[in-house]
Design a protein around this motif. Structure first.
Motif, PDB file in Angstrom:
ATOM      1  N   ARG A 171       0.824  -1.204   0.000  1.00  0.00           N
ATOM      2  CA  ARG A 171       0.000   0.000   0.000  1.00  0.00           C
ATOM      3  C   ARG A 171       0.863   1.261   0.000  1.00  0.00           C
ATOM      4  O   ARG A 171       0.458   2.282  -0.577  1.00  0.00           O
ATOM      5  CB  ARG A 171      -0.935  -0.015   1.205  1.00  0.00           C
ATOM      6  N   PHE A 172       2.006   1.209   0.628  1.00  0.00           N
ATOM      7  CA  PHE A 172       2.917   2.348   0.559  1.00  0.00           C
ATOM      8  C   PHE A 172       3.357   2.600  -0.877  1.00  0.00           C
ATOM      9  O   PHE A 172       3.355   3.745  -1.351  1.00  0.00           O
ATOM     10  CB  PHE A 172       4.142   2.109   1.442  1.00  0.00           C
ATOM     11  N   PHE A 173       3.734   1.540  -1.591  1.00  0.00           N
ATOM     12  CA  PHE A 173       4.168   1.702  -2.983  1.00  0.00           C
ATOM     13  C   PHE A 173       3.007   2.143  -3.873  1.00  0.00           C
ATOM     14  O   PHE A 173       3.204   2.949  -4.795  1.00  0.00           O
ATOM     15  CB  PHE A 173       4.773   0.398  -3.498  1.00  0.00           C
ATOM     16  N   LEU A 174       1.815   1.656  -3.605  1.00  0.00           N
ATOM     17  CA  LEU A 174       0.659   2.101  -4.373  1.00  0.00           C
ATOM     18  C   LEU A 174       0.389   3.585  -4.147  1.00  0.00           C
ATOM     19  O   LEU A 174       0.110   4.336  -5.098  1.00  0.00           O
ATOM     20  CB  LEU A 174      -0.569   1.271  -3.976  1.00  0.00           C
ATOM     21  N   PHE A 175       0.515   4.009  -2.914  1.00  0.00           N
ATOM     22  CA  PHE A 175       0.324   5.430  -2.607  1.00  0.00           C
ATOM     23  C   PHE A 175       1.371   6.287  -3.311  1.00  0.00           C
ATOM     24  O   PHE A 175       1.041   7.324  -3.904  1.00  0.00           O
ATOM     25  CB  PHE A 175       0.384   5.647  -1.107  1.00  0.00           C
ATOM     26  N   PHE A 176       2.634   5.875  -3.269  1.00  0.00           N
ATOM     27  CA  PHE A 176       3.695   6.669  -3.899  1.00  0.00           C
ATOM     28  C   PHE A 176       3.474   6.789  -5.410  1.00  0.00           C
ATOM     29  O   PHE A 176       3.638   7.874  -5.984  1.00  0.00           O
ATOM     30  CB  PHE A 176       5.055   6.039  -3.615  1.00  0.00           C
ATOM     31  N   PHE A 177       3.081   5.701  -6.039  1.00  0.00           N
ATOM     32  CA  PHE A 177       2.890   5.725  -7.492  1.00  0.00           C
ATOM     33  C   PHE A 177       1.740   6.661  -7.872  1.00  0.00           C
ATOM     34  O   PHE A 177       1.881   7.518  -8.763  1.00  0.00           O
ATOM     35  CB  PHE A 177       2.627   4.302  -7.999  1.00  0.00           C
ATOM     36  N   VAL A 178       0.602   6.510  -7.201  1.00  0.00           N
ATOM     37  CA  VAL A 178      -0.570   7.330  -7.542  1.00  0.00           C
ATOM     38  C   VAL A 178      -0.341   8.794  -7.156  1.00  0.00           C
ATOM     39  O   VAL A 178      -0.731   9.707  -7.891  1.00  0.00           O
ATOM     40  CB  VAL A 178      -1.827   6.764  -6.858  1.00  0.00           C
ATOM     41  N   TYR A 179       0.318   9.026  -6.032  1.00  0.00           N
ATOM     42  CA  TYR A 179       0.478  10.400  -5.559  1.00  0.00           C
ATOM     43  C   TYR A 179       1.451  11.193  -6.424  1.00  0.00           C
ATOM     44  O   TYR A 179       1.304  12.413  -6.562  1.00  0.00           O
ATOM     45  CB  TYR A 179       0.945  10.392  -4.110  1.00  0.00           C
ATOM     46  N   VAL A 180       2.428  10.511  -6.985  1.00  0.00           N
ATOM     47  CA  VAL A 180       3.322  11.198  -7.917  1.00  0.00           C
ATOM     48  C   VAL A 180       2.539  11.664  -9.142  1.00  0.00           C
ATOM     49  O   VAL A 180       2.708  12.795  -9.633  1.00  0.00           O
ATOM     50  CB  VAL A 180       4.501  10.289  -8.309  1.00  0.00           C
ATOM     51  N   CYS A 181       1.657  10.806  -9.644  1.00  0.00           N
ATOM     52  CA  CYS A 181       0.798  11.213 -10.774  1.00  0.00           C
ATOM     53  C   CYS A 181      -0.123  12.362 -10.380  1.00  0.00           C
ATOM     54  O   CYS A 181      -0.320  13.309 -11.153  1.00  0.00           O
ATOM     55  CB  CYS A 181      -0.010  10.015 -11.257  1.00  0.00           C
ATOM     56  N   GLN A 182      -0.672  12.291  -9.169  1.00  0.00           N
ATOM     57  CA  GLN A 182      -1.546  13.363  -8.701  1.00  0.00           C
ATOM     58  C   GLN A 182      -0.780  14.672  -8.558  1.00  0.00           C
ATOM     59  O   GLN A 182      -1.307  15.754  -8.872  1.00  0.00           O
ATOM     60  CB  GLN A 182      -2.153  12.970  -7.346  1.00  0.00           C
ATOM     61  N   LEU A 183       0.461  14.607  -8.119  1.00  0.00           N
ATOM     62  CA  LEU A 183       1.281  15.809  -7.998  1.00  0.00           C
ATOM     63  C   LEU A 183       1.533  16.456  -9.358  1.00  0.00           C
ATOM     64  O   LEU A 183       1.510  17.686  -9.510  1.00  0.00           O
ATOM     65  CB  LEU A 183       2.604  15.462  -7.315  1.00  0.00           C
ATOM     66  N   GLY A 184       1.755  15.613 -10.381  1.00  0.00           N
ATOM     67  CA  GLY A 184       1.906  16.145 -11.733  1.00  0.00           C
ATOM     68  C   GLY A 184       0.641  16.821 -12.237  1.00  0.00           C
ATOM     69  O   GLY A 184       0.692  17.862 -12.910  1.00  0.00           O
ATOM     70  N   VAL A 185      -0.518  16.263 -11.886  1.00  0.00           N
ATOM     71  CA  VAL A 185      -1.793  16.881 -12.279  1.00  0.00           C
ATOM     72  C   VAL A 185      -1.952  18.235 -11.596  1.00  0.00           C
ATOM     73  O   VAL A 185      -2.430  19.210 -12.206  1.00  0.00           O
ATOM     74  CB  VAL A 185      -2.962  15.935 -11.944  1.00  0.00           C
ATOM     75  N   TYR A 186      -1.543  18.325 -10.326  1.00  0.00           N
ATOM     76  CA  TYR A 186      -1.629  19.612  -9.619  1.00  0.00           C
ATOM     77  C   TYR A 186      -0.769  20.675 -10.301  1.00  0.00           C
ATOM     78  O   TYR A 186      -1.177  21.840 -10.416  1.00  0.00           O
ATOM     79  CB  TYR A 186      -1.175  19.448  -8.177  1.00  0.00           C
ATOM     80  N   VAL A 187       0.400  20.279 -10.761  1.00  0.00           N
ATOM     81  CA  VAL A 187       1.285  21.242 -11.428  1.00  0.00           C
ATOM     82  C   VAL A 187       0.653  21.731 -12.723  1.00  0.00           C
ATOM     83  O   VAL A 187       0.644  22.942 -13.029  1.00  0.00           O
ATOM     84  CB  VAL A 187       2.658  20.608 -11.680  1.00  0.00           C
ATOM     85  N   LEU A 188       0.070  20.795 -13.509  1.00  0.00           N
ATOM     86  CA  LEU A 188      -0.585  21.199 -14.756  1.00  0.00           C
ATOM     87  C   LEU A 188      -1.800  22.092 -14.492  1.00  0.00           C
ATOM     88  O   LEU A 188      -2.049  23.060 -15.228  1.00  0.00           O
ATOM     89  CB  LEU A 188      -1.002  19.955 -15.539  1.00  0.00           C
TER      90      LEU A 188
END
Length: 337
Positions: free
Chosen positions: A221-238
């Motif tokens: 679950r930690f790795f799942l969170f890191f993977f999804v949250y990195v994508c979410q962070l990129g969406v926030y930047v856009l």
């Protein structure tokens, strides 16, 4: 005979000793003017003059403090260090005991809630009882999460709520922009889609994984969170950049709207500031969760083991594997026949 009969004590030569000049001078003092009965030796001017002046009322007096003129002996310093180290050890043990007591209290509350309700009942989202759809998740940070991780999980929950509010503000800004410029229908439609899509998906895809990771110390679950949250962070930047036609009231879209309508442009600038703050806070929390993940002992190997165990323990996978094995066995038996 008259000479021999005279009284010797009445002779003028034997005068009264109290009639001396020195004694008479001392007797002629102010005490004689007022009488011997009213004479008070403590009110004498000479005695009063010899007394030190009393301190004025209201003036604070401080005791004398002696300052050391030389350093303490060398042999006394190690003892002070030992006493300081002992105090630090006692404080550390006290904090550990308090943490264990809080953990026991949390487990006791969990057991009470389970015994009172007859099992865990989903309580999130908090919907009315008459609502046709019931809650989908059980969410209680004080019960599920250990004490040392509760603050971090609460911040992540508040961050998800801030994420939802920012998407709602983006929807309002897109509606205002569409009202000023009718050609911005695509931005309005995408803003509605982002709000309806990212609100539940963000809760399920990155908040629930980090909630479960801290709850059960799950590496997967930690790795799942890191993977999804990195994508979410990129969406926030856009979204904070605000490319026109992408359904986000970012900086570029806000500056473009300022040339058309100032009030709507100011509203979109505020939305762009919210997206920027959301991106910054998300980056900070990502680093914090990653630093805490490194202290939990989780690893990629444990994540693989948890994934394999979870897949094999799934009843659907077990049924599919059993049916495939039986079919293969039947095929081999028919071939031998």
């Amino acid at each position: 005979m008259s000479e021999h009969d005279s009284n010797l004590f009445t002779e003028p030569e034997l005068s009264n000793p109290f009639q001396e000049s020195s004694v008479t001078q001392e007797r002629q003092t102010p005490a004689m003017a007022t009488g011997l009965e009213e004479f008070n030796p403590f009110t004498d001017s000479k005695l009063m003059a010899s007394k030190p002046p009393a301190a004025a009322p209201g003036v604070p007096t401080q005791p004398a403090i002696m300052k050391p003129t030389e350093e303490p002996p060398v042999y006394s310093q190690p003892r002070a260090q030992e006493s300081t180290g002992g105090a630090g050890e006692l404080l550390r043990r006290q904090e550990e005991l308090e943490r264990k007591a809080a953990e026991l209290d949390r487990r006791e509350r969990e057991m009470r809630s389970l015994s009172a309700s007859g099992g865990r009942r989903n309580n999130w989202p908090p919907l009315p009882e008459k609502f046709p759809v019931g809650p989908c998740f059980y969410h209680d940070i004080t019960v599920d999460i250990p004490v040392e991780y509760q603050k971090t999980v609460k911040i992540m929950y508040y961050l998800w709520m801030f994420h939802t509010g920012t998407l709602l503000a983006n929807l309002v800004g897109s509606v205002a922009w569409f009202g000023v410029d009718p050609s911005r229908g695509a931005d309005f439609g995408l803003a509605v889609l982002w709000f309806l899509l990212f609100t539940p998906c963000s809760f399920v895809c990155w908040y629930r994984p980090v909630y479960g990771a801290f709850k059960s110390d799950s590496s997967f679950r930690f790795f799942l969170f890191f993977f999804v949250y990195v994508c979410q962070l990129g969406v926030y930047v856009l979204q904070s950049v605000g490319i026109p036609g992408w359904g986000a009231c970012g900086w570029i879209s806000a500056l473009m709207c300022l040339n058309t309508n100032v009030a709507t442009g100011v509203l979109m600038v505020l939305v762009a500031a919210l997206f920027t703050a959301l991106a910054v806070m998300s980056l900070v929390m990502f680093k914090k969760v990653h630093s805490m993940y490194r202290t939990t002992g989780a690893s990629f190997q444990k994540a693989q083991q948890e994934l394999a165990t979870g897949v094999m323990s799934n009843k659907t996978v077990q049924a599919a594997a059993a049916s495939a094995t039986s079919r293969a066995a039947q095929g081999q038996f028919k071939e031998r026949i």
